[in-house]
Design a protein around this motif. Structure first.
Motif, PDB file in Angstrom:
ATOM      1  N   MET A 109      19.005 -46.926  22.489  1.00 40.51           N
ATOM      2  CA  MET A 109      18.431 -46.659  23.798  1.00 40.51           C
ATOM      3  C   MET A 109      18.006 -45.197  23.901  1.00 40.51           C
ATOM      4  O   MET A 109      18.625 -44.331  23.300  1.00 40.51           O
ATOM      5  CB  MET A 109      19.479 -46.965  24.875  1.00 40.51           C
ATOM      6  CG  MET A 109      19.783 -48.449  24.991  1.00 40.51           C
ATOM      7  SD  MET A 109      21.294 -48.768  25.909  1.00 40.51           S
ATOM      8  CE  MET A 109      20.741 -48.515  27.558  1.00 40.51           C
ATOM      9  N   THR A 110      16.983 -44.938  24.688  1.00 37.76           N
ATOM     10  CA  THR A 110      16.581 -43.544  24.880  1.00 37.76           C
ATOM     11  C   THR A 110      17.594 -42.879  25.809  1.00 37.76           C
ATOM     12  O   THR A 110      18.347 -43.549  26.522  1.00 37.76           O
ATOM     13  CB  THR A 110      15.198 -43.436  25.538  1.00 37.76           C
ATOM     14  OG1 THR A 110      15.265 -44.071  26.811  1.00 37.76           O
ATOM     15  CG2 THR A 110      14.114 -44.094  24.711  1.00 37.76           C
ATOM     16  N   VAL A 111      17.567 -41.551  25.814  1.00 38.49           N
ATOM     17  CA  VAL A 111      18.493 -40.810  26.663  1.00 38.49           C
ATOM     18  C   VAL A 111      18.319 -41.227  28.120  1.00 38.49           C
ATOM     19  O   VAL A 111      19.291 -41.408  28.853  1.00 38.49           O
ATOM     20  CB  VAL A 111      18.252 -39.297  26.488  1.00 38.49           C
ATOM     21  CG1 VAL A 111      19.059 -38.507  27.497  1.00 38.49           C
ATOM     22  CG2 VAL A 111      18.618 -38.887  25.076  1.00 38.49           C
ATOM     23  N   TYR A 112      17.068 -41.422  28.513  1.00 37.00           N
ATOM     24  CA  TYR A 112      16.807 -41.841  29.892  1.00 37.00           C
ATOM     25  C   TYR A 112      17.506 -43.172  30.190  1.00 37.00           C
ATOM     26  O   TYR A 112      18.180 -43.324  31.204  1.00 37.00           O
ATOM     27  CB  TYR A 112      15.302 -41.968  30.128  1.00 37.00           C
ATOM     28  CG  TYR A 112      14.959 -42.472  31.509  1.00 37.00           C
ATOM     29  CD1 TYR A 112      14.863 -41.596  32.578  1.00 37.00           C
ATOM     30  CD2 TYR A 112      14.757 -43.831  31.742  1.00 37.00           C
ATOM     31  CE1 TYR A 112      14.573 -42.052  33.843  1.00 37.00           C
ATOM     32  CE2 TYR A 112      14.465 -44.297  33.009  1.00 37.00           C
ATOM     33  CZ  TYR A 112      14.370 -43.408  34.054  1.00 37.00           C
ATOM     34  OH  TYR A 112      14.087 -43.857  35.307  1.00 37.00           O
ATOM     35  N   ASP A 113      17.347 -44.126  29.265  1.00 39.02           N
ATOM     36  CA  ASP A 113      17.972 -45.441  29.477  1.00 39.02           C
ATOM     37  C   ASP A 113      19.489 -45.342  29.516  1.00 39.02           C
ATOM     38  O   ASP A 113      20.146 -46.049  30.275  1.00 39.02           O
ATOM     39  CB  ASP A 113      17.549 -46.418  28.372  1.00 39.02           C
ATOM     40  CG  ASP A 113      16.108 -46.860  28.544  1.00 39.02           C
ATOM     41  OD1 ASP A 113      15.623 -46.800  29.688  1.00 39.02           O
ATOM     42  OD2 ASP A 113      15.478 -47.233  27.547  1.00 39.02           O
ATOM     43  N   ILE A 114      20.034 -44.465  28.656  1.00 39.53           N
ATOM     44  CA  ILE A 114      21.489 -44.324  28.617  1.00 39.53           C
ATOM     45  C   ILE A 114      21.992 -43.756  29.942  1.00 39.53           C
ATOM     46  O   ILE A 114      22.912 -44.299  30.556  1.00 39.53           O
ATOM     47  CB  ILE A 114      21.911 -43.396  27.459  1.00 39.53           C
ATOM     48  CG1 ILE A 114      21.658 -44.092  26.119  1.00 39.53           C
ATOM     49  CG2 ILE A 114      23.385 -43.014  27.577  1.00 39.53           C
ATOM     50  CD1 ILE A 114      21.849 -43.202  24.929  1.00 39.53           C
ATOM     51  N   ILE A 115      21.353 -42.654  30.376  1.00 43.21           N
ATOM     52  CA  ILE A 115      21.851 -41.995  31.590  1.00 43.21           C
ATOM     53  C   ILE A 115      21.651 -42.885  32.821  1.00 43.21           C
ATOM     54  O   ILE A 115      22.501 -42.944  33.702  1.00 43.21           O
ATOM     55  CB  ILE A 115      21.162 -40.627  31.783  1.00 43.21           C
ATOM     56  CG1 ILE A 115      21.563 -39.697  30.636  1.00 43.21           C
ATOM     57  CG2 ILE A 115      21.535 -39.998  33.113  1.00 43.21           C
ATOM     58  CD1 ILE A 115      20.932 -38.342  30.691  1.00 43.21           C
ATOM     59  N   SER A 116      20.535 -43.611  32.851  1.00 45.94           N
ATOM     60  CA  SER A 116      20.249 -44.392  34.053  1.00 45.94           C
ATOM     61  C   SER A 116      20.912 -45.763  34.038  1.00 45.94           C
ATOM     62  O   SER A 116      20.870 -46.479  35.028  1.00 45.94           O
ATOM     63  CB  SER A 116      18.740 -44.558  34.223  1.00 45.94           C
ATOM     64  OG  SER A 116      18.229 -45.321  33.163  1.00 45.94           O
ATOM     65  N   GLU A 117      21.547 -46.130  32.900  1.00 49.10           N
ATOM     66  CA  GLU A 117      22.112 -47.480  32.807  1.00 49.10           C
ATOM     67  C   GLU A 117      23.056 -47.825  33.969  1.00 49.10           C
ATOM     68  O   GLU A 117      22.914 -48.894  34.580  1.00 49.10           O
ATOM     69  CB  GLU A 117      22.808 -47.694  31.468  1.00 49.10           C
ATOM     70  CG  GLU A 117      23.140 -49.170  31.250  1.00 49.10           C
ATOM     71  CD  GLU A 117      24.027 -49.427  30.056  1.00 49.10           C
ATOM     72  OE1 GLU A 117      24.450 -48.469  29.394  1.00 49.10           O
ATOM     73  OE2 GLU A 117      24.306 -50.611  29.806  1.00 49.10           O
ATOM     74  N   PRO A 118      24.007 -46.937  34.322  1.00 48.98           N
ATOM     75  CA  PRO A 118      24.917 -47.312  35.414  1.00 48.98           C
ATOM     76  C   PRO A 118      24.188 -47.618  36.724  1.00 48.98           C
ATOM     77  O   PRO A 118      24.631 -48.486  37.485  1.00 48.98           O
ATOM     78  CB  PRO A 118      25.808 -46.077  35.573  1.00 48.98           C
ATOM     79  CG  PRO A 118      25.749 -45.395  34.259  1.00 48.98           C
ATOM     80  CD  PRO A 118      24.375 -45.647  33.734  1.00 48.98           C
ATOM     81  N   LEU A 119      23.069 -46.941  36.960  1.00 53.06           N
ATOM     82  CA  LEU A 119      22.339 -47.167  38.215  1.00 53.06           C
ATOM     83  C   LEU A 119      21.757 -48.570  38.302  1.00 53.06           C
ATOM     84  O   LEU A 119      21.525 -49.108  39.376  1.00 53.06           O
ATOM     85  CB  LEU A 119      21.207 -46.147  38.360  1.00 53.06           C
ATOM     86  CG  LEU A 119      21.636 -44.694  38.557  1.00 53.06           C
ATOM     87  CD1 LEU A 119      20.423 -43.801  38.586  1.00 53.06           C
ATOM     88  CD2 LEU A 119      22.441 -44.549  39.825  1.00 53.06           C
ATOM     89  N   ARG A 120      21.495 -49.136  37.132  1.00 54.65           N
ATOM     90  CA  ARG A 120      21.002 -50.502  37.060  1.00 54.65           C
ATOM     91  C   ARG A 120      21.938 -51.498  37.721  1.00 54.65           C
ATOM     92  O   ARG A 120      21.525 -52.515  38.252  1.00 54.65           O
ATOM     93  CB  ARG A 120      20.996 -50.914  35.589  1.00 54.65           C
ATOM     94  CG  ARG A 120      19.712 -51.133  34.990  1.00 54.65           C
ATOM     95  CD  ARG A 120      19.966 -51.269  33.495  1.00 54.65           C
ATOM     96  NE  ARG A 120      18.832 -50.710  32.828  1.00 54.65           N
ATOM     97  CZ  ARG A 120      17.678 -51.343  32.753  1.00 54.65           C
ATOM     98  NH1 ARG A 120      17.534 -52.550  33.231  1.00 54.65           N
ATOM     99  NH2 ARG A 120      16.658 -50.772  32.174  1.00 54.65           N
TER     100      ARG A 120
END
Lengths: 325, 368
Positions: A109-120
């Motif tokens: 996953m890209t850094v963006y996807d990793i950091i934003s994952e919990p918000l999902r």
């Protein structure tokens, strides 16, 4: 922020592993409370249950029994028995920073996807809100915005740890379990990350449970320290007090093993004899008695109660006798 | 500057980009991939590339060896052509033998309308009789000879590949599907479910394969259409070959379950389905692709073996195994050695798939 507000209460937390007839107590009867904005250092040698404690509190693994009570808006809810809807509300409050900055980020996953994952999984943030939150948190942890499209393999250990921190803080947690959060980094980077953690704590009013085997680091960052031995807490007290005057014989031995950066200092190491007993078959009585030089008949037969003595919690029959010594 | 550009591309590279970059470095696998693409294209355009249709034969040219394609006639360049053939009986062996008549020249013409019987429906849609090449009226071109009925072996290899190359893909999909399904059930639930599935796998694996094939293919009614028979054979093969796949998937599940990033996702609040779909399956997808590329040659060899033993397809339906069926008599190999040539195609295909799988395996985990 009020330092007297209790945010987390752990009661009789126990984790056992069973295989056939053998039963292993990885964690037995751990209780403590954490106040808002403080850092509790959890120390002990490897295998003493530090990591298990952290993981049980965040429900990374399920505890066998006990309670983890979150104090939220005047309510007290047991996190371990939370219903699905309660979980949805409480999950963001209690997060974790991992030890291994390489294994804890999904390499795909890209850094963006990793950091934003919990918000999902929480709240119904729009894409704009997610972007704004990700931007804010990356800035806070000191990452460049241009990194967001990259993959974890492009980063060094320290940067990866910042990504991990960003991921655990994006949900605005109250309690963060830092499981050996700096142990895998080299010393200069450790200092950076610790400073970052302290800044974030001041800014966001976080409560840290800081698990580590590095005593110097723990002493620097913690307000209170909890010493564990074989799945049990043996001593729990204010950092400076505990370091200056350790009461439990195990704490004494542990602190004497920490090197002091002064060539003229003559270390008085207390060398413990014997091995750490296995938790599969812990010794009768106080778990520490086979290695303790103050052990008495009482120690060999019954486990000492965990009591408050001189402003500190301790589980030892002899602490009074030792002080007289 | 170029170096800097390269490294910043690396930062933005996804797993698949990294895998492709690594795969491209594996020369043998790249070559194999190209060969396989050519083979598959040949199969797709098979009716056009093959000079003859499946049911065409010429009793004048029974058991005729390969006809060499020449370019020069008496030192003069005339383009590709074949000489006319003379058929004579060898008085020692009493068999017909063919020799070239060096005064008859038949040029090879490209993009010609074929002879009667060569009509086909391309992809079942477009009726046509256009063929890639054909000798001029009166001449014949058999690139790798003919069989005992005077059918062009090259045409049969090309048309046979339509079955031999594509049906294994169906079988592979079935194998992979069963493998992933059963493997993930075992890996996800663990414990008793896993135990039962493991024992089942051991039971399936301990069946002796050849007798099982024989029993199962005896159960296929001979009145079925060739393609249907082949389909059933493939299903039989898949039913035997899923356990390996299931074991791989199961062990992947077990090892990935313990990764920190899975726990990290759980703590972030990811529900079980998101953990499986977003983190677990992508992390072993590359391995599944490797296994896929290694399952196909297994099925191709399986089909060839079955048909060779006479348990699979039967003439006039054609597949590579059927073509080799003729070579199960010693005298065929002694007198008509070219009839073994279809084996080379099986050999190259299987080898290419194995090399491809090898390259994919090396590329599968670009982070190590």
């Amino acid at each position: 922020m009020n330092k007297d507000n209790i945010v987390l209460e752990v009661r009789n937390l126990t984790k056992t592993y069973e295989s056939g007839k053998t039963k292993v107590y990885a964690l037995s009867d751990v209780s403590f409370t954490a106040r808002e904005g403080e850092t509790i250092g959890i120390v002990g040698e490897s295998g003493c249950g530090k990591t298990t404690l952290g993981r049980c509190i965040v429900r990374g693994i399920e505890a066998t029994s006990g309670e983890v009570i979150l104090h939220k808006d005047g309510r007290q809810i047991d996190f371990l028995k939370a219903t699905k809807s309660e979980m949805k509300e409480l999950r963001p409050d209690i997060q974790m920073i991992f030890q291994d900055p390489y294994g804890s980020l999904d390499p795909r996953m890209t850094v963006y996807d990793i950091i934003s994952e919990p918000l999902r999984y929480f709240g119904n943030s729009t894409k704009d809100e997610i972007n704004r939150k990700v931007d804010a948190i990356t800035e806070k942890v000191g990452l460049d915005k241009s990194f967001l499209r990259r993959y974890p393999h492009a980063f060094s250990g320290g940067q990866r740890q910042r990504i991990g921190i960003a991921k655990s803080l994006i949900l605005n947690p109250k309690v963060v379990v830092c499981d050996e959060a700096v142990s895998a980094l080299d010393v200069s980077i450790q200092a950076q990350i610790i400073n970052l953690l302290e800044e974030l704590q001041d800014e966001l009013g976080l409560t840290y449970l800081f698990i580590s085997h590095a005593l110097a680091v723990v002493r620097h960052i913690s307000d209170r320290i909890m010493v564990m031995y074989l799945g049990k807490v043996v001593e729990f007290g204010d950092t400076e007090d505990l370091f200056k005057n350790p009461m439990h014989p195990y704490t004494k031995a542990l602190l004497s093993a920490a090197p002091i950066p002064d060539p003229d200092y003559k270390m008085e190491r207390i060398i413990l004899e014997g091995e750490v007993p296995t938790p599969v078959n812990p010794p009768k009585g106080c778990h520490f008695h086979p290695r303790c030089r103050y052990a008495t008949e009482q120690c060999r037969n019954t486990y000492p109660p965990f009591e408050k003595r001189n402003g500190r919690y301790i589980a030892c029959w002899n602490s009074g006798a030792m002080e007289a010594e | 500057m170029a170096q800097k550009k390269k490294s910043s591309n690396y930062y933005y590279a996804s797993q698949w980009t990294l895998m492709y970059a690594k795969f491209r470095k594996h020369k043998l696998a790249m070559a194999s991939a190209i060969i396989l693409i050519i083979f598959y294209l040949t199969a797709i355009f098979g009716n056009f590339i093959a000079p003859q249709g499946t049911e065409q034969f010429d009793s004048r040219y029974v058991n005729c060896g390969p006809t060499p394609v020449h370019f020069f006639h008496e030192g003069k360049f005339v383009g590709p052509f074949v000489y006319g053939l003379q058929k004579e009986r060898n008085m020692e062996t009493f068999m017909y033998e063919f020799s070239e008549k060096s005064d008859e020249i038949y040029r090879i013409r490209f993009f010609q309308q074929g002879q009667r019987g060569g009509e086909y429906k391309w992809l079942g849609l477009f009726e046509s009789n256009l063929h890639l090449f054909e000798a001029e009226e009166g001449g014949v071109v058999f690139l790798i000879g003919t069989d005992y009925m005077g059918r062009d072996l090259f045409s049969r290899v090309v048309l046979g590949s339509q079955i031999s190359l594509f049906i294994p893909i169906v079988g592979m999909i079935l194998t992979v599907f069963l493998g992933i399904l059963i493997g993930s059930i075992a890996g996800y639930f663990g414990g008793r479910v896993d135990n039962v599935i493991q024992r089942l796998i051991e039971v399936v694996r301990s069946f002796p394969q050849v007798p099982l094939w024989m029993a199962l293919s005896a159960a296929i009614p001979p009145t079925m259409k060739p393609a249907q028979i082949f389909m059933l054979m493939t299903i039989i093969l898949s039913l035997i070959s899923w356990p390996d796949m299931a074991r791989t998937v199961r062990s992947k599940f077990f090892s990935i379950k313990k990764e920190d990033y899975i726990m990290s996702a759980r703590i972030s609040g990811a529900p079980g389905s998101a953990i499986v779909m977003r983190h677990m399956i992508p992390s072993f997808l590359s391995y599944i692709i490797v296994r896929m590329s290694l399952t196909i040659p297994h099925l191709i060899v399986g089909e060839t073996t079955l048909s060779f033993l006479g348990l699979g397809l039967r003439s006039p339906a054609t597949s590579w195994g059927v073509l080799l069926q003729e070579t199960n008599k010693l005298e065929t190999i002694m007198f008509f050695g070219w009839k073994l040539l279809p084996m080379i195609f099986v050999f190259i295909t299987v080898l290419a798939f194995n090399f491809l799988g090898d390259g994919l395996r090396d590329a599968a985990d670009p982070y190590k």
